[in-house]
Motif scaffolding. Structure first.
Motif, PDB file in Angstrom:
ATOM      1  N   ARG A  65       5.983   6.340  -0.087  1.00 41.15           N
ATOM      2  CA  ARG A  65       5.547   7.648   0.435  1.00 41.15           C
ATOM      3  C   ARG A  65       4.294   8.121  -0.302  1.00 41.15           C
ATOM      4  NH1 ARG A  65       8.398  11.901   2.761  1.00 41.15           N
ATOM      5  NH2 ARG A  65      10.233  11.268   3.896  1.00 41.15           N
ATOM      6  N   LEU A  66       4.357   8.137  -1.634  1.00 42.04           N
ATOM      7  CA  LEU A  66       3.235   8.640  -2.426  1.00 42.04           C
ATOM      8  C   LEU A  66       2.030   7.710  -2.334  1.00 42.04           C
ATOM      9  CD1 LEU A  66       5.180   9.896  -5.577  1.00 42.04           C
ATOM     10  CD2 LEU A  66       4.427  11.211  -3.584  1.00 42.04           C
ATOM     11  N   THR A  67       2.280   6.405  -2.271  1.00 44.00           N
ATOM     12  CA  THR A  67       1.188   5.433  -2.146  1.00 44.00           C
ATOM     13  C   THR A  67       0.426   5.644  -0.839  1.00 44.00           C
ATOM     14  OG1 THR A  67       2.415   3.851  -3.495  1.00 44.00           O
ATOM     15  CG2 THR A  67       0.642   2.955  -2.136  1.00 44.00           C
TER      16      THR A  67
ATOM     17  N   PRO B  84       6.562  13.646  -1.297  1.00 45.45           N
ATOM     18  CA  PRO B  84       7.717  12.966  -1.878  1.00 45.45           C
ATOM     19  C   PRO B  84       9.014  13.401  -1.205  1.00 45.45           C
ATOM     20  CG  PRO B  84       6.891  14.652  -3.371  1.00 45.45           C
ATOM     21  CD  PRO B  84       5.934  14.590  -2.216  1.00 45.45           C
ATOM     22  N   ALA B  85      10.062  12.587  -1.378  1.00 40.16           N
ATOM     23  CA  ALA B  85      11.388  12.920  -0.834  1.00 40.16           C
ATOM     24  C   ALA B  85      12.446  12.423  -1.805  1.00 40.16           C
ATOM     25  CB  ALA B  85      11.581  12.284   0.536  1.00 40.16           C
TER      26      ALA B  85
ATOM     27  N   THR C  50      11.325   2.783  -0.467  1.00 42.81           N
ATOM     28  CA  THR C  50      11.130   3.199   0.915  1.00 42.81           C
ATOM     29  C   THR C  50      12.353   3.984   1.382  1.00 42.81           C
ATOM     30  OG1 THR C  50      10.558   2.400   3.141  1.00 42.81           O
ATOM     31  CG2 THR C  50      11.996   1.004   1.831  1.00 42.81           C
ATOM     32  N   ASP C  51      12.168   4.863   2.351  1.00 43.22           N
ATOM     33  CA  ASP C  51      13.259   5.713   2.815  1.00 43.22           C
ATOM     34  C   ASP C  51      14.403   4.907   3.422  1.00 43.22           C
ATOM     35  OD1 ASP C  51      11.639   7.769   2.005  1.00 43.22           O
ATOM     36  OD2 ASP C  51      11.176   8.488   4.016  1.00 43.22           O
ATOM     37  N   LYS C  52      14.064   3.839   4.141  1.00 43.40           N
ATOM     38  CA  LYS C  52      15.100   2.982   4.729  1.00 43.40           C
ATOM     39  C   LYS C  52      14.483   1.672   5.167  1.00 43.40           C
ATOM     40  CE  LYS C  52      16.242   5.880   7.988  1.00 43.40           C
ATOM     41  NZ  LYS C  52      16.774   6.604   9.122  1.00 43.40           N
ATOM     42  N   VAL C  53      15.330   0.681   5.312  1.00 40.53           N
ATOM     43  CA  VAL C  53      14.931  -0.604   5.868  1.00 40.53           C
ATOM     44  C   VAL C  53      15.700  -0.753   7.171  1.00 40.53           C
ATOM     45  CG1 VAL C  53      14.984  -3.111   5.568  1.00 40.53           C
ATOM     46  CG2 VAL C  53      14.440  -1.634   3.623  1.00 40.53           C
ATOM     47  N   PHE C  54      14.981  -1.024   8.255  1.00 37.44           N
ATOM     48  CA  PHE C  54      15.633  -1.131   9.562  1.00 37.44           C
ATOM     49  C   PHE C  54      16.166  -2.529   9.829  1.00 37.44           C
ATOM     50  CE2 PHE C  54      12.740   2.503  10.448  1.00 37.44           C
ATOM     51  CZ  PHE C  54      13.709   3.433  10.778  1.00 37.44           C
TER      52      PHE C  54
END
Length: 154
Positions: free
Chosen positions: A60-62, A67-68, A94-98
């Motif tokens: 996210r920051l990259t 941020p989360a 990462t927030d999630k991997v699909f």
């Protein structure tokens, strides 16, 4: 028939990104991250992967997003990217991997050229999956400057 490139699709905020499967070493649940003093904001710290210290960057920051907090879906994707002295192992939070998948078409659209002040150097191309845009990351372009910094070039 040529084999289609497979990608690991990643969720960050409401967006879908993809990394070529060939660059992914493993996908981990969140682990304790050892913070590093005076590290750039997007460098979260180090994790231990099979006895090896691996730096972890917040995707996210990259990418310049807000941020989360971690959730039960948050993952660390361990990748091999090209650094100045060869392959470098780095983790991306990462927030999630699909899923591991192929995109709807083998050919990617190029990154848009919309502004002289914006560079798509971190985008390998734009694909589609099930009717949604998927931004395929150029990991060397995205992370290349970061892994050249002395803290990661150990």
């Amino acid at each position: 028939m040529a084999e289609q490139t497979q990608y690991v699709t990643l969720g960050v905020a409401e967006e879908i990104f993809a990394a070529p499967v060939a660059t992914v070493q493993e996908i981990l649940d969140m682990l304790p991250i050892a913070r590093l003093p005076r590290a750039p904001e997007n460098l979260l710290g180090m994790i231990d992967v099979r006895g090896k210290g691996v730096p972890v960057l917040d995707l996210r920051l990259t990418l310049g997003m807000d941020p989360a907090d971690d959730t039960e879906n948050t993952r660390i994707v361990v990748l091999a990217v090209n650094g100045p002295d060869g392959a470098v192992t780095v983790g991306l939070r990462t927030d999630k991997v699909f899923e591991v998948t192929v995109l709807d078409t083998e050919t990617l659209d190029p990154a848009p050229t919309v502004s002289a002040g914006w560079s798509g150097h971190c985008i390998a191309g734009i694909g589609r999956r099930n009717g949604r845009f998927v931004t395929v990351l150029d990991l060397d372009g995205l992370l290349g400057d970061i892994v050249r910094q002395p803290i990661l070039a150990a």
